[in-house]
Design a protein around this motif. Structure first.
Motif, PDB file in Angstrom:
ATOM      1  N   LEU A  66       0.798  -1.226   0.000  1.00 58.63           N
ATOM      2  CA  LEU A  66       0.000   0.000   0.000  1.00 58.63           C
ATOM      3  C   LEU A  66       0.833   1.281   0.000  1.00 58.63           C
ATOM      4  O   LEU A  66       0.519   2.220  -0.739  1.00 58.63           O
ATOM      5  CB  LEU A  66      -0.967  -0.013   1.187  1.00 58.63           C
ATOM      6  CG  LEU A  66      -1.995   1.116   1.222  1.00 58.63           C
ATOM      7  CD1 LEU A  66      -2.911   1.055   0.004  1.00 58.63           C
ATOM      8  CD2 LEU A  66      -2.812   1.055   2.505  1.00 58.63           C
ATOM      9  N   ASP A  70       1.310   3.520  -5.248  1.00 57.74           N
ATOM     10  CA  ASP A  70       0.768   4.660  -5.987  1.00 57.74           C
ATOM     11  C   ASP A  70       1.790   5.217  -6.976  1.00 57.74           C
ATOM     12  O   ASP A  70       2.947   5.456  -6.626  1.00 57.74           O
ATOM     13  CB  ASP A  70       0.356   5.760  -5.013  1.00 57.74           C
ATOM     14  CG  ASP A  70      -0.268   6.945  -5.731  1.00 57.74           C
ATOM     15  OD1 ASP A  70      -1.282   6.750  -6.410  1.00 57.74           O
ATOM     16  OD2 ASP A  70       0.271   8.054  -5.628  1.00 57.74           O
ATOM     17  N   GLU A  81      -6.859   4.468  -9.725  1.00 55.79           N
ATOM     18  CA  GLU A  81      -5.527   4.566  -9.140  1.00 55.79           C
ATOM     19  C   GLU A  81      -5.021   3.155  -8.877  1.00 55.79           C
ATOM     20  O   GLU A  81      -5.803   2.205  -8.817  1.00 55.79           O
ATOM     21  CB  GLU A  81      -5.548   5.375  -7.836  1.00 55.79           C
ATOM     22  CG  GLU A  81      -5.967   6.817  -8.022  1.00 55.79           C
ATOM     23  CD  GLU A  81      -6.084   7.550  -6.698  1.00 55.79           C
ATOM     24  OE1 GLU A  81      -6.218   6.877  -5.649  1.00 55.79           O
ATOM     25  OE2 GLU A  81      -6.047   8.790  -6.696  1.00 55.79           O
ATOM     26  N   THR A  83      -4.048   1.975  -6.172  1.00 57.75           N
ATOM     27  CA  THR A  83      -4.654   1.489  -4.935  1.00 57.75           C
ATOM     28  C   THR A  83      -5.974   0.788  -5.215  1.00 57.75           C
ATOM     29  O   THR A  83      -6.288  -0.243  -4.607  1.00 57.75           O
ATOM     30  CB  THR A  83      -4.869   2.651  -3.961  1.00 57.75           C
ATOM     31  OG1 THR A  83      -3.628   3.316  -3.716  1.00 57.75           O
ATOM     32  CG2 THR A  83      -5.431   2.155  -2.639  1.00 57.75           C
ATOM     33  N   ASP A  84      -6.776   1.344  -6.136  1.00 62.06           N
ATOM     34  CA  ASP A  84      -8.037   0.698  -6.499  1.00 62.06           C
ATOM     35  C   ASP A  84      -7.796  -0.692  -7.083  1.00 62.06           C
ATOM     36  O   ASP A  84      -8.531  -1.636  -6.780  1.00 62.06           O
ATOM     37  CB  ASP A  84      -8.782   1.562  -7.519  1.00 62.06           C
ATOM     38  CG  ASP A  84      -9.051   2.967  -7.012  1.00 62.06           C
ATOM     39  OD1 ASP A  84      -9.251   3.126  -5.799  1.00 62.06           O
ATOM     40  OD2 ASP A  84      -9.052   3.908  -7.827  1.00 62.06           O
ATOM     41  N   ARG A 609      -5.757   7.029  -0.427  1.00 59.66           N
ATOM     42  CA  ARG A 609      -4.910   5.910  -0.004  1.00 59.66           C
ATOM     43  C   ARG A 609      -4.675   5.950   1.504  1.00 59.66           C
ATOM     44  O   ARG A 609      -4.697   4.907   2.180  1.00 59.66           O
ATOM     45  CB  ARG A 609      -3.572   5.968  -0.752  1.00 59.66           C
ATOM     46  CG  ARG A 609      -2.632   4.844  -0.408  1.00 59.66           C
ATOM     47  CD  ARG A 609      -1.488   4.721  -1.369  1.00 59.66           C
ATOM     48  NE  ARG A 609      -0.714   5.933  -1.532  1.00 59.66           N
ATOM     49  CZ  ARG A 609       0.609   5.991  -1.609  1.00 59.66           C
ATOM     50  NH1 ARG A 609       1.296   4.872  -1.549  1.00 59.66           N
ATOM     51  NH2 ARG A 609       1.246   7.119  -1.790  1.00 59.66           N
TER      52      ARG A 609
END
Length: 634
Positions: A66, A70, A81, A83-84, A609
């Motif tokens: 995590l 990004d 993104e 993260t998605d 995030r």
């Protein structure tokens, strides 16, 4: 009270449909990735396969990736993104695994604590979306989803992970802690590389605030501060309860690295929040009924404490401005209060308890000329058959701040020698631009080439504008270290004229070797690879108080949801810690407390995030229950 979702075949069918839906959406988004759709699809499938093979291990993979997943500074804005994609890949794998399990194994259950988590999140989402149906609609409705999606993703992952751990929140918390430790090591490595690239030494620098790979900070804010507040208490608790051995030495080394990162952030609020969390952990550790330490244990802890003290002393007195910043905290409070007062003025035309809408505060705060105005704005508009074009604006009234914001693109490995910019820019009024190429990780310039240029008035209907060539002046970018060839850099275009707006049709950067260095130079791929980045005057984007920002954007319902969830998580962590001080609860409690304190001076509501990390941490802490006999080791 526990309501088990036992539906046999019905549940397995629902889980399979959920997995297919998450996979379809994730693969569709991955196929649109600006840097490499093929690689994004392969990474999505790999993470989903790992989550399906080891659902419990997906927590570790997710938490460790995590903080570094990004790529927003390199990709520019796009449909989603990274993260998605990480969330959807994890959910795909876990749902697929649950769908093929037997009807009696590992099914999710609805508990009161999980219901409280969802209820608080519903208040936050409702408060953020309510202005859509109000008399004054949001100024930027496209920001509602990015500012709200963090809780949606957290509400998806938390019950799936609980199901994967058979409802054992204690095991889930320890897996999360281990993943956070791995992520902290990656963050430490990126910060050291950042410091080495800027100065040649992996040490904190006076006047330099490290950011790692938290590219959200291109508009200011404290993304890395929030991450450390979520992570350091967990890893510190793991170190305190670890028995002597190899893992103890690994954790001790990790915290020496983490302290270097903490000092390099130069964050006063983070220092205070971390100190309070450590005091709480030491108080919990004092309740252990453990035998006395051996001579070797005392030597190890004495050595570790000595190294920490020396490192902290260097950071406070020689390696950063943290000591001076701490000394001026009282004086800075006045400017902070004025900032908050100006932010509250944005609610003047709103009914009591009614917010502006999720993600809408910057547009209201920065649109007023004066002390809090934007240094610049970037807007992407569709120009008929010409596709999408960036429209770049300068400050509203202050001619001194235009250089602090610009249309930017990330570069690597600048060639020695001069650079030439070829630009096609249209303006409806005379405007002065600043063209620059600088060695820069994110916030601070090291060496630059730049040039001011005048843009004449041109017909807005004429597209594209005439192409103009400008030779930049400044540093020759000579090789000055072994990292010079890979040192990050950025091209920037800023509007210096107050009130002026220009349309950018084309930008090219040519070096002495005859290479054109910019991707998507004609914007044929839309906004891909381009971002708006600031180097100062961050107040319009950050109110610097999590609770105030929730009140301003999500109104009374959103603030109530946040406060109730934080209070419930603290209470659950406290009860579990009192019942069993050897459990994971003290670490989760200390992390929740650190977040609560940090929120008084730093906001993360505008960073999806980081808010995902906050919601997951509070949700896991809320699920902990007192245990008096069974003890789990990490």
């Amino acid at each position: 009270m526990v309501a088990h979702l036992r539906g046999g075949g019905a549940w397995r069918a629902a889980a399979l449909l959920g997995a297919l839906g998450a996979a379809g959406l994730g693969l569709w988004w991955a196929g649109q990735h600006p840097l490499g759709p093929g690689w994004a699809v392969v990474a999505f499938i790999a993470i989903a396969a790992l989550a399906a093979a080891r659902p419990t291990g997906s927590v570790l993979v997710f938490a460790s990736l995590l903080p570094v997943v990004d790529l927003g500074l390199q990709t520019g804005p796009w449909a989603a993104e990274e993260t998605d994609l990480l969330v959807l890949a994890t959910a795909t794998g876990v749902l697929a695994r649950l769908a093929v399990r037997s009807a009696d194994a590992g099914l999710p259950s609805l508990t009161r604590r999980l219901a409280v988590f969802w209820l608080c999140g519903a208040l936050v989402l409702l408060g953020g979306a309510a202005p859509v149906w109000g008399a004054a609609p949001p100024a930027e409705p496209g920001l509602l989803w990015p500012a709200s999606k963090a809780f949606v993703w957290a509400s998806l992952l938390l019950p799936l992970w609980l199901a994967a751990h058979a409802g054992d929140a204690e095991r889930l918390a320890w897996r999360w802690t281990l993943g956070q430790a791995l992520g902290l090591a990656l963050v430490g490595g990126t910060v050291l590389l950042e410091l080495v690239g800027f100065s040649g030494w992996p040490l904190a620098l006076p006047g330099y605030r490290a950011v790692g790979w938290f590219w959200e900070m291109r508009l200011g804010g404290g993304a890395i501060d929030v991450y450390l507040a979520c992570t350091l208490p967990l890893t510190a608790w793991a170190l305190l309860r670890e028995r002597p051995g190899r893992r103890w030495w690994v954790l001790a080394g990790l915290h020496l690295l983490a302290l270097q990162v903490l000092v390099a952030t130069q964050s006063r609020a983070l220092v205070v929040a971390a100190a309070v969390a450590i005091v709480l952990l030491l108080a919990c550790a004092a309740r252990w009924p453990t035998p006395g330490w051996s001579r070797r244990q005392r030597w190890r802890w004495a050595l570790f404490a000595g190294l920490l003290t020396a490192q902290l002393g260097w950071g406070l007195y020689m390696g950063s401005d943290l000591q001076q910043r701490l000394a001026t905290s009282a004086g800075d409070l006045g400017s902070r209060l004025r900032h908050w007062g100006h932010a509250l003025d944005t609610l003047a035309d709103r009914p009591i308890g009614w917010g502006l809408g999720a993600g809408q505060l910057p547009a209201r705060y920065g649109a007023v000329p004066g002390e809090g105005e934007f240094p610049g704005r970037l807007e992407w508009r569709r120009e008929g058959q010409g596709g999408v074009r960036p429209w770049l604006s300068g400050p509203l009234s202050d001619p001194r701040i235009g250089h602090l914001f610009g249309l930017s693109q990330r570069l690597h490995g600048l060639q020695p020698g001069g650079h030439t910019v070829r630009w096609a820019i249209a303006a409806s009024q005379p405007a002065t631009l600043l063209l620059s190429v600088c060695e820069r990780h994110l916030l601070y310039d090291r060496r630059c080439q730049w040039r001011r240029v005048q843009v004449p008035v041109s017909e807005a209907s004429v597209s594209p504008a005439p192409l103009v060539e400008t030779v930049l002046r400044g540093s020759a970018f000579e090789r000055d270290g072994w990292l010079a060839s890979v040192r990050p850099a950025m091209l920037g275009v800023s509007v210096l004229t107050p009130g002026a707006t220009v349309r950018v049709d084309r930008l090219e950067l040519w070096d002495t070797s005859g290479r054109q260095r910019l991707a998507n130079s004609d914007f044929s791929a839309g906004a891909a690879r381009w971002v708006g980045a600031a180097q100062g005057r961050f107040e319009p984007w950050h109110v610097d108080n999590l609770y105030l920002e929730f009140l301003l954007e999500r109104g009374a319902p959103g603030l109530a949801g946040l406060l109730v969830l934080l209070g419930a998580a603290l209470l659950a962590g406290w009860r579990a810690s009192r019942a069993d001080p050897w459990s994971a609860a003290p670490g989760m409690l200390a992390a929740a407390l650190a977040l609560g304190l940090l929120g008084l001076l730093i906001s993360s509501a505008e960073m999806p995030r980081l808010m995902l990390l906050v919601w997951l941490g509070l949700g896991m802490c809320l699920q902990l229950k007192p245990k008096t006999s069974h003890k789990v080791r990490m």
